[in-house]
Design a protein around this motif. Structure first.
Motif, short mmCIF file in Angstrom:
data_model
loop_
_atom_site.label_atom_id
_atom_site.label_comp_id
_atom_site.label_asym_id
_atom_site.label_seq_id
_atom_site.Cartn_x
_atom_site.Cartn_y
_atom_site.Cartn_z
N LYS A 357 38.00 35.56 103.62
CA LYS A 357 39.15 34.72 103.35
C LYS A 357 39.72 34.19 104.66
O LYS A 357 39.48 34.76 105.73
N PRO A 358 40.49 33.09 104.60
CA PRO A 358 41.04 32.52 105.84
C PRO A 358 41.79 33.57 106.66
O PRO A 358 42.66 34.27 106.14
N GLY A 359 41.41 33.68 107.92
CA GLY A 359 42.06 34.63 108.82
C GLY A 359 41.44 36.01 108.82
O GLY A 359 41.77 36.85 109.66
N ASN A 360 40.53 36.29 107.89
CA ASN A 360 39.86 37.60 107.85
C ASN A 360 38.87 37.76 109.00
O ASN A 360 38.36 36.79 109.55
N THR A 361 38.61 39.02 109.33
CA THR A 361 37.57 39.35 110.30
C THR A 361 36.49 40.16 109.59
O THR A 361 36.78 41.21 109.00
N ILE A 362 35.27 39.66 109.63
CA ILE A 362 34.12 40.34 109.03
C ILE A 362 33.22 40.81 110.15
O ILE A 362 32.79 40.01 111.00
N ALA A 363 32.94 42.10 110.18
CA ALA A 363 32.05 42.65 111.21
C ALA A 363 30.69 42.95 110.58
O ALA A 363 30.61 43.39 109.43
N THR A 517 36.92 35.18 111.38
CA THR A 517 36.03 35.63 112.45
C THR A 517 34.89 36.47 111.90
O THR A 517 35.10 37.37 111.07
N PHE A 518 33.68 36.16 112.38
CA PHE A 518 32.51 36.99 112.11
C PHE A 518 32.07 37.59 113.43
O PHE A 518 31.82 36.88 114.40
N ILE A 519 32.00 38.93 113.45
CA ILE A 519 31.62 39.63 114.68
C ILE A 519 30.34 40.43 114.43
O ILE A 519 30.31 41.29 113.53
N ILE A 520 29.31 40.15 115.21
CA ILE A 520 28.14 41.03 115.23
C ILE A 520 28.33 41.97 116.41
O ILE A 520 28.54 41.53 117.54
N GLY A 521 28.28 43.25 116.13
CA GLY A 521 28.48 44.22 117.20
C GLY A 521 27.61 45.44 117.05
O GLY A 521 27.14 45.77 115.95
N HIS A 522 27.40 46.12 118.17
CA HIS A 522 26.65 47.38 118.15
C HIS A 522 27.56 48.56 118.51
O HIS A 522 27.17 49.70 118.36
N ARG A 523 28.76 48.20 119.01
CA ARG A 523 29.72 49.27 119.38
C ARG A 523 30.80 49.36 118.32
O ARG A 523 31.33 48.34 117.87
N ILE A 524 31.14 50.56 117.98
CA ILE A 524 32.20 50.80 116.99
C ILE A 524 33.50 50.16 117.45
O ILE A 524 34.27 49.62 116.66
N SER A 525 33.76 50.22 118.77
CA SER A 525 35.01 49.68 119.32
C SER A 525 35.16 48.19 119.03
O SER A 525 36.27 47.67 118.95
N LYS A 554 30.08 58.61 105.09
CA LYS A 554 29.14 59.36 105.93
C LYS A 554 27.70 58.85 105.77
O LYS A 554 26.76 59.61 105.57
N GLY A 555 27.57 57.53 105.90
CA GLY A 555 26.24 56.91 105.80
C GLY A 555 25.77 56.40 107.15
O GLY A 555 25.96 57.05 108.19
N LYS A 556 25.20 55.22 107.18
CA LYS A 556 24.63 54.64 108.40
C LYS A 556 25.72 54.41 109.46
O LYS A 556 25.52 54.71 110.64
N TYR A 557 26.83 53.87 109.03
CA TYR A 557 27.93 53.58 109.96
C TYR A 557 28.45 54.88 110.58
O TYR A 557 28.72 54.94 111.78
N GLU A 562 29.14 58.79 115.02
CA GLU A 562 28.89 60.13 115.57
C GLU A 562 28.17 60.05 116.92
O GLU A 562 28.52 60.78 117.86
N GLN A 563 27.18 59.16 117.02
CA GLN A 563 26.42 59.05 118.27
C GLN A 563 27.28 58.52 119.41
O GLN A 563 27.19 58.99 120.54
N GLN A 564 28.12 57.55 119.11
CA GLN A 564 28.92 56.91 120.16
C GLN A 564 30.14 57.72 120.57
O GLN A 564 30.62 57.57 121.69
N PHE A 565 30.63 58.56 119.67
CA PHE A 565 31.87 59.28 119.97
C PHE A 565 31.70 60.80 120.03
O PHE A 565 32.67 61.53 120.07
N LYS A 566 30.44 61.25 120.06
CA LYS A 566 30.23 62.70 120.06
C LYS A 566 30.78 63.36 121.33
O LYS A 566 31.29 64.49 121.31
N ASP A 567 30.67 62.63 122.46
CA ASP A 567 31.18 63.21 123.72
C ASP A 567 32.69 63.41 123.64
O ASP A 567 33.22 64.43 124.09
N PHE A 568 33.40 62.45 123.03
CA PHE A 568 34.85 62.57 122.88
C PHE A 568 35.20 63.74 121.96
O PHE A 568 36.17 64.46 122.18
N LYS A 569 34.38 63.92 120.90
CA LYS A 569 34.64 65.01 119.95
C LYS A 569 34.45 66.36 120.62
O LYS A 569 35.22 67.30 120.41
N GLU A 570 33.39 66.44 121.47
CA GLU A 570 33.12 67.71 122.17
C GLU A 570 34.26 68.05 123.11
O GLU A 570 34.69 69.20 123.22
#
Length: 575
Positions: A357-363, A517-525, A554-557, A562-570
């Motif tokens: 929708k107008p103004g939405n951000t789709i990642a 906005t459509f954003i293709i990203g590989h980082r959760i941030s 708790k699927g692919k995302y 988990e991979q990107q933020f595991k160090d922060f969790k530890e």
């Protein structure tokens, strides 16, 4: 060649003038040998001294007139050739600009540069020089042949004995040399491609110490080009000396048999001298026929390559006229309805349903090769949807004129392309009338003001003078400056540090107008604050939802999180 010669229609009057000068020059040239006959038979032998002044003035006047007519003819033909060359180059470039992304997926830059450069230059040689010379030689041959038959038909027949054999050799020569030029044209395109790629990628070549390998590869291509040119010269050497020999043989036959006729008092000396001059007007066309066929074959091969591009039709076109559409009509409401896309009979995307929708951000997230970039390329119609439809504010994108559709969409591609101009010109590329200061601020490109000449700094080819992150920010600034209803960021923050990325994404909300906005990203941030996140795998949406919803699934995302933020969790667990 037919398509190429259509360009000549615009210059009918100039062509007529050039041919008038040519024909007038040929007529005057035909008078000179006859004046020489009068000089020998009447003035020198017949002792009619009263004719001497008239004959000399005639020869001088004809020579001056021919010089002037020759200049006008050459200048006009060159002018027409230059105009035709410019028009073909302009139209070819315009046509290339109109072609779809699929064409450029299969065509390399070096080949296109070869078509726009060398091949069009060959067309200029034909139109500006070869075409006029060929017609001139034909007229000389026909006119001189008619005159020598009038002077002495027996000697004329003797002088033309070799003509059928010359015509046969010329035909065979043209056929073989044409094939050679076609191979040379293809090879030149390969050399241009290799050179262009190596010069563009010279830093990569040096970084991997591949200089010797690339030099060897280029030399191999160069040797192949040399071999093809040697083969062309062999063909030339096989036929051209024979054509010259047979044309010179005509002179020998005229001198021998004509001399015998003079001795037998069946021919005057003046007639033999004028006959010999007319024979040279036959010999030069026969001598030049090989050279002309060489030029025509080269131009024909080039025209064939150029026509191949002209014959490629754009695959993206307007389905129907939709009235009263302009940039202001749209708000940025994009819907995918059961969209599938096939590339060379293989499904890249399958049954995509999505609403922004107008103004939405789709990642959009997903593994490499899952179809993320293809999905967003369909919005701007860089590729055509195979099944289903995409609507933009209720209009099928196929029914929206491309210029209006794409004015409403700002793309930031994975490949951060910048022109070899100033920072200002790169940002203003899409919007010449707007100030760039706001775009620089919103894209976190304040580093521009620390450059030597600030926004007037020339950044070099493809922005080579900038870091990866700086180039990304400038391409984003360019997109912001477009003031479009839809913004597409294809992995556009990958080279940015997390603080800059956070600041930039926060600035998206500060844009003057609401932007979808459509954003293709590989980082959760980069994606976590989106209104909806979709995860694509093998061309299908396998997960969708907000950041919190996807974490709960708790699927692919969740696995990527988990991979990107595991160090922060530890660290958190230790504390």
């Amino acid at each position: 060649m037919k398509k190429i010669f259509k360009y000549l229609k615009k210059y009918k009057l100039l062509i007529f003038f050039a041919f008038f000068c040519m024909i007038a020059g040929i007529i005057l040239d035909m008078i000179n040998p006859y004046l020489m006959k009068i000089m020998v038979d009447d003035v020198l032998i017949g002792n009619k001294r009263n004719l001497l002044k008239t004959v000399l003035l005639g020869i001088a006047g004809i020579s001056l007139s021919r010089a002037l007519l020759g200049y006008l003819r050459e200048f006009t033909f060159d002018y027409i050739g230059g105009k035709v060359q410019g028009n073909i180059r302009k139209d070819l470039f315009k046509h290339i600009q109109s072609l779809h992304f699929g064409f450029f997926d299969k065509m390399n830059t070096g080949e296109l540069m070869s078509r726009i450069g060398n091949d069009i230059d060959n067309i200029w040689s034909l139109v500006g020089f070869g075409m006029g010379l060929l017609i001139e030689n034909i007229l000389y041959f026909i006119t001189a042949s008619s005159i020598i038959f009038f002077l002495n038909w027996k000697l004329a027949l003797i002088s033309l004995l070799t003509t059928p054999l010359i015509a046969y050799l010329a035909f065979e020569f043209e056929k073989k040399i044409g094939e050679a030029f076609e191979k040379i044209s293809d090879q030149n395109a390969e050399i241009n491609t290799t050179a262009q790629e190596n010069i563009s990628g010279v830093r990569l070549v040096k970084a991997f110490t591949r200089e010797k390998y690339e030099i060897k590869k280029f030399l191999t291509m160069n040797e192949k080009n040399y071999d093809l040119n040697v083969e062309k010269l062999r063909i030339w050497g096989r036929y051209f000396p024979l054509i010259e020999f047979l044309s010179d043989l005509s002179v020998v036959l005229v001198v021998v048999f004509g001399g015998m006729m003079v001795i037998g008092e069946k021919l005057s000396i003046g007639t033999l001298i004028s006959f010999s001059q007319y024979i040279w007007m036959l010999i030069w066309p026969m001598r030049e026929i090989g050279w002309l066929f060489n030029m025509f074959s080269e131009s024909k091969a080039s025209a064939k390559k150029i026509n191949k591009i002209f014959d490629t039709k754009p695959e993206i076109f307007l389905n129907k006229e939709t009235n009263n559409l302009n940039k202001e009509t749209f708000k940025g409401h994009v819907i995918f309805k059961n969209v599938s896309f096939k590339y060379e009979d293989e499904y890249i995307l399958k049954n995509i349903n999505l609403e922004a929708k107008p103004g939405n951000t789709i990642a959009i997230m997903g593994p490499t090769g899952s179809g993320k970039t293809t999905l967003i390329n369909l919005i701007s119609r860089f590729y055509e949807v195979s099944e289903g439809e995409i609507t933009f504010d209720g209009y099928n994108v196929k029914d929206i004129p491309l210029n209006i559709l794409r004015k409403n969409i700002a793309n930031v591609f994975q490949d951060n392309f910048l022109f070899s101009e100033s920072v200002k010109e790169n940002i203003k590329f899409v919007n010449k009338n707007e100030s760039i200061n706001e775009a620089i601020k919103l894209s976190c490109s304040n580093f521009v003001y620390n450059l030597k000449e600030k926004e007037n700094t020339i950044i070099g080819e493809r922005g080579i003078g900038l870091s990866g992150g700086q180039k990304q920010r400038l391409t984003i600034a360019r997109a912001f400056n477009k003031n479009s209803k839809v913004l597409i960021l294809d992995d556009a923050t990958s080279a940015l540090d997390m603080d800059t990325e956070f600041e930039l994404l926060k600035n998206l909300k500060k844009l003057p107008n609401k932007v979808t906005t459509f954003i293709i990203g590989h980082r959760i941030s980069a994606v976590k604050n989106a209104d909806e996140i979709i995860f694509i795998e093998n061309g299908e949406i396998v997960e969708r939802g907000t950041h919190d919803e996807l974490l709960q699934k708790k699927g692919k995302y969740y696995e990527i999180y988990e991979q990107q933020f595991k160090d922060f969790k530890e660290i958190k667990e230790v504390l």
